[in-house]
Write a protein that holds these residues in place. Sequence first.
Motif, PDB file in Angstrom:
ATOM      1  N   GLN A   1      -7.796  15.635  -4.943  1.00 51.91           N
ATOM      2  CA  GLN A   1      -7.483  14.647  -5.970  1.00 51.91           C
ATOM      3  C   GLN A   1      -6.324  13.725  -5.580  1.00 51.91           C
ATOM      4  OE1 GLN A   1      -8.138  18.212  -9.133  1.00 51.91           O
ATOM      5  NE2 GLN A   1      -7.000  16.505  -9.985  1.00 51.91           N
TER       6      GLN A   1
ATOM      7  N   PHE B   1     -10.525  18.945 -11.923  1.00 51.83           N
ATOM      8  CA  PHE B   1      -9.894  19.563 -13.097  1.00 51.83           C
ATOM      9  C   PHE B   1      -8.520  20.152 -12.775  1.00 51.83           C
ATOM     10  CE2 PHE B   1     -14.583  20.196 -13.665  1.00 51.83           C
ATOM     11  CZ  PHE B   1     -14.764  19.177 -14.572  1.00 51.83           C
ATOM     12  N   GLY B   2      -7.890  19.705 -11.693  1.00 50.90           N
ATOM     13  CA  GLY B   2      -6.578  20.240 -11.301  1.00 50.90           C
ATOM     14  C   GLY B   2      -6.687  21.256 -10.175  1.00 50.90           C
TER      15      GLY B   2
ATOM     16  N   LEU C   1      -5.809  19.460  -6.890  1.00 53.69           N
ATOM     17  CA  LEU C   1      -4.594  18.645  -6.820  1.00 53.69           C
ATOM     18  C   LEU C   1      -3.855  18.890  -5.513  1.00 53.69           C
ATOM     19  CD1 LEU C   1      -2.994  19.110 -10.368  1.00 53.69           C
ATOM     20  CD2 LEU C   1      -3.708  16.941  -9.371  1.00 53.69           C
TER      21      LEU C   1
ATOM     22  N   ALA D   1      -2.049  24.037 -12.360  1.00 57.69           N
ATOM     23  CA  ALA D   1      -2.571  23.056 -13.304  1.00 57.69           C
ATOM     24  C   ALA D   1      -4.088  23.146 -13.467  1.00 57.69           C
ATOM     25  CB  ALA D   1      -2.191  21.657 -12.840  1.00 57.69           C
ATOM     26  N   MET D   2      -4.529  23.110 -14.690  1.00 53.93           N
ATOM     27  CA  MET D   2      -5.938  22.892 -15.003  1.00 53.93           C
ATOM     28  C   MET D   2      -5.971  21.933 -16.191  1.00 53.93           C
ATOM     29  SD  MET D   2      -8.912  25.717 -15.667  1.00 53.93           S
ATOM     30  CE  MET D   2      -9.998  25.557 -17.094  1.00 53.93           C
ATOM     31  N   ARG D   3      -6.910  21.056 -16.185  1.00 53.07           N
ATOM     32  CA  ARG D   3      -7.067  19.972 -17.180  1.00 53.07           C
ATOM     33  C   ARG D   3      -6.130  20.125 -18.397  1.00 53.07           C
ATOM     34  NH1 ARG D   3     -13.089  17.789 -18.713  1.00 53.07           N
ATOM     35  NH2 ARG D   3     -12.534  15.621 -18.977  1.00 53.07           N
ATOM     36  N   ALA D   4      -5.186  19.200 -18.512  1.00 50.31           N
ATOM     37  CA  ALA D   4      -4.146  19.223 -19.555  1.00 50.31           C
ATOM     38  C   ALA D   4      -3.325  20.503 -19.507  1.00 50.31           C
ATOM     39  CB  ALA D   4      -4.733  19.008 -20.940  1.00 50.31           C
ATOM     40  N   PRO D   5      -2.726  20.784 -18.332  1.00 51.69           N
ATOM     41  CA  PRO D   5      -1.875  21.974 -18.246  1.00 51.69           C
ATOM     42  C   PRO D   5      -0.767  21.861 -19.291  1.00 51.69           C
ATOM     43  CG  PRO D   5      -1.434  20.479 -16.398  1.00 51.69           C
ATOM     44  CD  PRO D   5      -2.655  19.969 -17.104  1.00 51.69           C
TER      45      PRO D   5
ATOM     46  N   SER E   1      -5.431  11.148  -8.718  1.00 46.54           N
ATOM     47  CA  SER E   1      -6.056  11.597  -9.964  1.00 46.54           C
ATOM     48  C   SER E   1      -5.408  12.886 -10.435  1.00 46.54           C
ATOM     49  CB  SER E   1      -7.552  11.846  -9.759  1.00 46.54           C
ATOM     50  OG  SER E   1      -8.211  10.671  -9.384  1.00 46.54           O
ATOM     51  N   GLY E   2      -4.525  12.784 -11.394  1.00 46.15           N
ATOM     52  CA  GLY E   2      -3.900  13.971 -11.974  1.00 46.15           C
ATOM     53  C   GLY E   2      -3.304  13.593 -13.309  1.00 46.15           C
ATOM     54  N   GLY E   3      -3.087  14.599 -14.146  1.00 43.26           N
ATOM     55  CA  GLY E   3      -2.340  14.400 -15.385  1.00 43.26           C
ATOM     56  C   GLY E   3      -2.814  13.250 -16.263  1.00 43.26           C
TER      57      GLY E   3
ATOM     58  N   GLU F   1      -7.735  14.082 -20.189  1.00 44.37           N
ATOM     59  CA  GLU F   1      -7.177  15.355 -20.612  1.00 44.37           C
ATOM     60  C   GLU F   1      -7.034  15.427 -22.130  1.00 44.37           C
ATOM     61  OE1 GLU F   1      -4.958  16.742 -16.606  1.00 44.37           O
ATOM     62  OE2 GLU F   1      -3.671  15.801 -18.079  1.00 44.37           O
TER      63      GLU F   1
HETATM   64 MO1  MOS Z   1      -4.884  17.528 -13.569  1.00 41.04          MO
HETATM   65  S1  MOS Z   1      -4.770  19.446 -14.241  1.00 41.04           S
HETATM   66  O1  MOS Z   1      -3.293  17.057 -13.220  1.00 41.04           O
HETATM   67  O2  MOS Z   1      -6.027  17.392 -12.396  1.00 41.04           O
END
Ligand code: MOS
Length: 737
Positions: free
Chosen positions: A217, A248-249, A252, A354-358, A511-513, A697
Amino acid sequence: MKFDTPATQNPIDQLRVIGRPTDRIDGPRKTTGTAPYAYERHDVAPNPTYGVVVGAGIAKGSIAAMDVKAAEAAPGVLAVVTARNAGKLGQGKFNTAKLLAGPQVQHYHQAVALVVAETFEQARAAAELVKIEYKAEPGAFSLAKARAGAKPPKADDGPGGTPPESRIGDFEGAYAKAAVKIDHTYTTPDQSHAMMEPHATTALWEGDRLTVWTANQMIDWGRGDLAKTLNLPKEKVRLISPFIGGGFGGKLFLRADVVLAALGAKVVGRPVKVALQRPLIMNNTTHRPATVQRIRIGTERDGRITAIAHESWSGDLPGGSPETAVAQTRLLYAGANRFTAMKLAVLDLPEGNAMRAPGEAPGLMALEIAIDEMAEQAGIDPVEFRAVNDTQVDPEKPERPYSQRRLVECLRTGADRFGWKQRTAPGQRREGRWLVGMGVAAAFRNNLVMKSAARVRLDARGVVTVETDMTDIGTGTYTIIAQTAAEMMGVGLDKVVVRLGDSNLPVSAGSGGQWGGNSSTAGVYAACLQLRELVARKQGMDPLKAVFADGAVREGGKSATLADAAGRDGLVAEDKMEYGDLDKKYQQSTFGGHFVEVGVDAYTGEIRVRRMLAVCAAGRILNPKAAQSQVIGAMTMGVGAALMEELQVDEKRGFFVNHDLAGYEVPVHADIPHQEVIFLDETDPISSPMKAKGVGELGICGVAAAVANAIYNATGVRVRDYPITLDKLLAKLPRVA
Ligand code: MOS
């Protein structure tokens, strides 16, 4: 350019391309199988070999002896890479445990060897022949037991970083005096990303230069970490990740597939392909850690919160980090006296991350049941209870307003649309064998902004090519970047080419958060402003007055097509968007209301989600079609969190037992008959010139609690331990004839 004052009118506001429901420009390639994923790069890495990863068979201890002779002698085998022959390895800053272990073992299925062979089948067969004797040590595998020794974690300074504890006013005093109160403890289990594409890499060395085609990501983080791990200068490493089958994290950070593929390719002198075997992924990679969460809320008789406390316990490997499950409770509801705290236990389970909307996803799983319980205790409708406790400022720092916050409008709009008025008291609605109920929860996820760069070229055909190392993890990034360039340059989508996911390109937000959509397009916006200026100046036009439309530029009686303006050699511009302190002056978040109707079989306790509605407020929606898909996917994932998903811990041997897609079940879109998504029409000029935020998220945040609250409304049975499986309901269901 730097974004440090709120956006004013700009070319994006024309909304000729942006804001329109747009099919994915990469859709045809994906559906025809011509978008190459990391494992499929036969074109660029000819004559490849295949690697199969051997994972540790203990959770903690060391390798006493490893015999690889039989594996090395097996048909087709070219090498067996282990810590003994891999050379000295470093460790990337985003990895808690080593990606190639030995002799110490830090968690179950941690990679201890890579068997490389001419074919995948030969590598797989030989991997079975690697004989390992372990010296196992006792480990801590139970959060329930390790919780007592949990300590405050160190403050996290990463994106979305959050201090371990916060106190405002006098929680204990106010809670003691509150007219109405609740005090409940909730648990959420370990969860796996369970993305479709496994972690996979094709690695190729050309002299001392390494190229990896991998599923990742965050290109620049991955490149830096890979260089660090292999003790290479960053310039010698190229990381390419143009298509990714879900993250989905879980993607990452650098994982074992890429490090081992690189090591294997070095040893055998040919390209190596590694896809982490599916049964290895859940213990070898990261997961969303389990939590125990205690929530206390006290209110006045009218429902106004006077005291709110949220404490969360989670565990991780030594040196790891907590699940920040209290993050949203610092921001979501008003209340003068507040206390939140995180405690981190040492566990020897695989690495939590982290997983989607940690943070918010598991945090809201608890908080939004607690709010439902509190509203009931106070005798107030849960939609109204949330409205009574709305805040337009950061409740911990009242001098910081929200940039924009329309949570109440999301909830009221949703209530109208969903038929909330028809909701009955718990256990009162019966349709044949089904007990039927409705639930609501607020959705909340912070909006982060990240620096992002891009390069744009205009060529002699009038085609605009955008280049940035941004990734598209299935979210629709290619399309919103193309829309941004088309809007800025006044061309159609057919005149835009987008190249992503290559570390040779300008460094993006990644692509994160849920920051990717807004941040990466803002970088493209900045580069396009530069290109517009180049074009205008070349034509002798005033860049501030030049109008870009219909593939041409016009100003003061002059006009030229972009193709002519580009000239034979074309024009190229590069810039990045950086951010000042607007995110410190203003609290930036995204909001929503989730509404769920369930049926619970009165005899068997089986649960069916019948209808779902999400109403979201997340700034400008760049591509309503893709954004709606994101939210529907997230709602579906939230149903998984509510009803199905749980990595079962073997507390004796320290591993997740159900470590494949047969044992770890997730729902799909088709499991839910009706899902609807509404976006409030808004723009947030404080987030970026795009005036957009993130939705990927937000969509999962609160969903599981809305399902839990609907189950309570249907049955009168309150379950505080996820997932809500029928065994937790059965004995308590009302007796029915
Ligand atoms: Mo997200 S859990 O920062 O891919």
